[in-house]
Design a protein around this motif. Structure first.
Motif, PDB file in Angstrom:
ATOM      1  N   GLU A 184      -2.500   3.678   4.311  1.00  0.00           N
ATOM      2  CA  GLU A 184      -2.388   5.122   4.531  1.00  0.00           C
ATOM      3  C   GLU A 184      -0.927   5.520   4.677  1.00  0.00           C
ATOM      4  O   GLU A 184      -0.496   6.546   4.138  1.00  0.00           O
ATOM      5  N   ASP A 185      -0.157   4.712   5.394  1.00  0.00           N
ATOM      6  CA  ASP A 185       1.275   4.983   5.553  1.00  0.00           C
ATOM      7  C   ASP A 185       1.983   4.910   4.206  1.00  0.00           C
ATOM      8  O   ASP A 185       2.862   5.723   3.919  1.00  0.00           O
ATOM      9  N   LEU A 186       1.604   3.922   3.395  1.00  0.00           N
ATOM     10  CA  LEU A 186       2.214   3.785   2.074  1.00  0.00           C
ATOM     11  C   LEU A 186       1.952   5.036   1.229  1.00  0.00           C
ATOM     12  O   LEU A 186       2.875   5.568   0.601  1.00  0.00           O
ATOM     13  N   LYS A 187       0.727   5.499   1.225  1.00  0.00           N
ATOM     14  CA  LYS A 187       0.380   6.666   0.411  1.00  0.00           C
ATOM     15  C   LYS A 187       1.090   7.918   0.905  1.00  0.00           C
ATOM     16  O   LYS A 187       1.530   8.758   0.117  1.00  0.00           O
ATOM     17  N   GLU A 188       1.222   8.044   2.210  1.00  0.00           N
ATOM     18  CA  GLU A 188       1.823   9.247   2.800  1.00  0.00           C
ATOM     19  C   GLU A 188       3.345   9.230   2.730  1.00  0.00           C
ATOM     20  O   GLU A 188       3.985  10.270   2.534  1.00  0.00           O
ATOM     21  N   LEU A 189       3.937   8.041   2.874  1.00  0.00           N
ATOM     22  CA  LEU A 189       5.389   7.940   3.044  1.00  0.00           C
ATOM     23  C   LEU A 189       6.085   7.248   1.876  1.00  0.00           C
ATOM     24  O   LEU A 189       7.262   6.888   1.987  1.00  0.00           O
ATOM     25  N   SER A 190       5.406   7.091   0.775  1.00  0.00           N
ATOM     26  CA  SER A 190       5.949   6.301  -0.326  1.00  0.00           C
ATOM     27  C   SER A 190       7.356   6.721  -0.769  1.00  0.00           C
ATOM     28  O   SER A 190       8.227   5.868  -0.920  1.00  0.00           O
TER      29      SER A 190
END
Length: 198
Positions: free
Chosen positions: A163-169
């Protein structure tokens, strides 16, 4: 940094690469049975980890993550940085990622009996799921994060970091790009000292 970065930073020196790969499975001075260049690869791995942990950009990346991961945030960033390296591989290597990773798998298949048991176990897993190549894809990273969460019996909640990857990519990818420039320069200097000033 995680496996793909450590391998890449070994600059195609086979013994340095082997040492760099197995270093996480070597404790203390249990490296003395290996050749000098493999030992140098182990030392290089440790130098890279120390440099990475202390770097302000890496620390900034860790702070971007959700607070739920606590001390696992460093492991997560290592994995996510490997994702950005794989995703942007053509910026760093003229060898296509699929060819590069197959070369790595072939090397370790030939050398497996010479390596620590834990390294052998990981090589089997790495090849079965084509981990290094699949780092470039979000579902590949998600599989790795779920596996890491299982290893911690759910305590790390690392499976949620997709989720962090998708949001903060975009932010994390920019962090990686800036940091990796510094890391390559640092590694080049260390390799010269290790190889030419024994």
């Amino acid at each position: 940094m995680n496996f793909l970065a450590h391998l890449y930073l070994s600059q195609n020196n086979t013994n340095i690469l082997i040492g760099n790969f197995i270093a996480d499975h070597i404790r203390g001075n249990n490296f003395l049975m290996f050749s000098k260049e493999i030992q140098q690869g182990i030392f290089l791995h440790r130098e890279i980890d120390t440099f990475t942990d202390a770097h302000e950009i890496v620390r900034k990346s860790k702070r971007r993550l959700h607070k739920r991961y606590r001390h696992y945030n460093g492991v997560i960033i290592d994995i996510l940085y490997d994702h950005f390296l794989a995703k942007n591989w053509t910026n760093y290597s003229a060898i296509p990622l699929d060819i590069y990773t197959q070369g790595i798998y072939n090397l370790f298949t030939k050398k497996t009996t010479e390596l620590p048991v834990k390294s052998q176990q990981f090589i089997t897993y790495m090849i079965e799921y084509d981990i290094l190549y699949n780092y470039q894809f979000e579902d590949g990273i998600e599989r790795v994060l779920k596996g890491m969460n299982n290893r911690t019996k759910g305590k790390s909640q690392m499976d949620l970091a997709i989720e962090d990857l998708k949001e903060l990519s975009p932010e994390l990818e920019n962090d990686f790009t800036l940091f990796f420039e510094d890391l390559q320069e640092f590694t080049n200097q260390k390799l010269k000292k290790l190889l030419y000033n024994p």
